[in-house]
Design an enzyme around this catalytic site. Structure first.
Site, PDB file in Angstrom:
ATOM      1  N   SER A  50      37.708  12.583  50.561  1.00  0.00           N
ATOM      2  CA  SER A  50      37.585  13.527  49.455  1.00  0.00           C
ATOM      3  C   SER A  50      36.263  13.338  48.727  1.00  0.00           C
ATOM      4  CB  SER A  50      38.734  13.332  48.466  1.00  0.00           C
ATOM      5  OG  SER A  50      38.580  12.100  47.770  1.00  0.00           O
ATOM      6  N   LYS A  51      35.952  14.284  47.866  1.00  0.00           N
ATOM      7  CA  LYS A  51      34.747  14.196  47.050  1.00  0.00           C
ATOM      8  C   LYS A  51      34.795  12.947  46.176  1.00  0.00           C
ATOM      9  CE  LYS A  51      32.067  16.682  43.553  1.00  0.00           C
ATOM     10  NZ  LYS A  51      32.119  15.600  42.562  1.00  0.00           N
ATOM     11  N   ARG A  52      35.980  12.593  45.710  1.00  0.00           N
ATOM     12  CA  ARG A  52      36.125  11.410  44.870  1.00  0.00           C
ATOM     13  C   ARG A  52      35.669  10.149  45.600  1.00  0.00           C
ATOM     14  NH1 ARG A  52      40.987  12.057  43.991  1.00  0.00           N
ATOM     15  NH2 ARG A  52      40.853  13.249  42.064  1.00  0.00           N
TER      16      ARG A  52
END
Length: 509
Positions: free
Chosen positions: A266-268
């Site tokens: 994910s972007k996180r």
């Protein structure tokens, strides 16, 4: 089926920047199409107007172009099945929803959102999940439970309705996935999915997806693993619409996994570990900026290469592939079933491999715009030699400045650790001897300089490291850079002597 022309589609939704998992899906489709002499179609699935993000469609096109993916049919390219933007095809879908209702494979449902929310909450309170299917559909407000004239009256007076697929009761659906093999699902575990909505007169993903794949003569659907739960419904839709003989073959790609721990990348994860998860930089409407591989300095061919090997194994030890080599080597049979873990350091390694394979002249040309930012004007031939001396030390073109800046800027200060380690009380006198040895040289080239320095060191009985490290400190300002003789030759005699004398004056205290 095998005699059909290969036609594949990449069908993203314009809901934000394209994740690298989506890029990999596009690449695998592209490899497959090109290997089999087929067509690669880009279809924009924008029927979910509430999630539409301005600029996302343009981003998708630009990202695919940067990767070297050539689209055969699409929004920009046109083609025999235009339009390729689903919102421009909305006049197509209602007839197929109606056909499903008429054949008894779908029905009108008038249940309010408040009622459905209440039923979901009640189920959750019992630790269950609410499912709208054969177990309860006849007790809900729909055309299966209501008289025909009541259904007609509700539609005519403008009541909100949806068309739901009537999932068969307790039927085992047997499907074949090109990657996962046989897949079996009992319809009792599935719900009656919404296919069409009166609120916007648009289809949901499922009806639009199947309809467009049929009308665009898609032969193979190669998509992410997250769509595997939708496969039974899609297979049943093909059957219900009478299109089973034209149904594409399906292949569901493994997930891209985060570098550590469990779960989808994910972007996180990228924000936390300092790497991009998008091909290009993205500026959100809220002002948030997300990094991109292009802007971070990755070569598109390196980016494509690293994604290609996430979830696919060529069956050999080869790791560096050109686009054409990937196309020729690719096969669905060698795609893995299990998720592929993303490694940011391996991504850098790929870029390094492509960087060192480029000619020194090509890298020098790429480095020039960066030098202009530092107001450095240098002759291209000289820059080409400098780049050749240090390119093995960097992963990205922009890192060349950190390895070469001393060639263009005389050091005004000296690294404290290097000074403490290499500048001793007798160092100034040794540097004076170095100046005396090289100043008379009539031929200022690396061979002559190296020979002279070695002769001085041998004659005086100095340690090689003691002298060379001190010279490097004088010329560079720290402990980095290529060979001393090469540095001296490129700097030129006057600049070399100036730097040696300057270091004695500054460091003598």
């Amino acid at each position: 089926m095998s005699k059909r022309r290969v036609r594949v589609r990449f069908a993203p939704s314009p809901t934000g920047p394209l994740h690298i998992g989506g890029v990999r899906t596009a690449l695998f489709n592209y490899f497959f199409a090109r290997k089999h002499g087929g067509d690669f179609i880009l279809r924009i699935e924008d029927t979910d107007s509430q999630r539409f993000v301005p600029g996302a469609e343009e981003y998708i096109n630009e990202a695919l172009s940067w990767c070297g993916i050539k689209i055969d049919e699409g929004v920009r390219e046109g083609g025999p099945h235009a339009p390729y933007r689903q919102s421009e095809r909305k006049h197509i879908y209602k007839q197929y929803a109606d056909r499903l209702v008429e054949s008894g494979n779908a029905y009108y449902a008038f249940d309010s959102s408040e009622l459905l929310d209440k039923l979901r909450a009640e189920a959750e309170a019992k630790g269950e999940a609410f499912t709208y299917n054969s177990a309860n559909r006849n007790s809900m407000e729909n055309s299966l439970s209501l008289p025909a004239d009541e259904v007609k009256r509700r539609i005519e007076r403008g009541d909100q309705w949806v068309i739901r697929f009537k999932m068969p009761e307790n039927e085992e659906v047997v499907m074949h996935d090109l990657i996962r093999g046989e897949v079996r699902v009992n319809t009792s575990t599935l719900d009656d999915k919404v296919l069409f909505k009166s609120s916007d007169m648009l289809p949901t993903y499922h009806l639009a997806n199947v309809t467009d794949d049929y009308l665009m003569e898609i032969s193979h659907v190669i998509r992410g693993e997250e769509w595997l739960p939708s496969l039974p419904l899609h297979v049943l839709l093909y059957r219900a619409l009478g299109w089973e003989d034209k149904m594409p073959l399906f292949a569901h790609l493994p997930l891209l996994l985060k570098p550590t721990g469990n779960g989808k990348l994910s972007k996180r994860d990228g924000d936390k570990m300092g790497f991009p998860v998008f091909p290009l930089l993205w500026r959100g409407a809220d002002g948030e900026i997300s990094r991109g591989y292009r802007e971070d300095g990755y070569f598109p061919e390196a980016f494509v290469n690293l994604l290609a090997l996430l979830g696919w194994n060529p069956g050999t030890e080869q790791e560096i592939f050109s686009m054409e080599e990937l196309i020729q080597a690719f096969s669905i049979e060698r795609v893995n079933k299990s998720g592929a873990r993303f490694d940011p350091e391996k991504a850098k390694w790929f870029n390094h491999q492509y960087l060192i394979r480029k000619s020194d002249a090509e890298l020098a040309e790429l480095f020039l715009p960066i030098l202009e930012q530092y107001n450095v004007d240098v002759e291209l031939g000289k820059l080409t030699r400098i780049v050749g001396l240090v390119k093995e030390r960097v992963n990205f073109v922009h890192e060349l400045w950190g390895q070469t800046n001393f060639f263009f800027e005389r050091p005004l200060q000296y690294d404290e650790q290097a000074v403490a380690k290499h500048w001793k009380p007798d160092t100034p006198s040794i540097i004076q001897e170095v100046i005396g040895a090289i100043q008379p040289l009539s031929s200022w080239d690396s061979n002559s300089i190296e020979h002279t320095l070695k002769e001085l060191i041998t004659t005086k009985g100095y340690g090689m490291g003691k002298v060379m490290n001190a010279i490097r400190l004088c010329l560079v300002g720290e402990s980095k850079g290529p060979g001393i003789a090469e540095i001296c030759e490129i700097l030129g005699k006057d600049e070399t002597l100036t730097r040696l004398n300057q270091a004695i004056l500054i460091l003598k205290g």
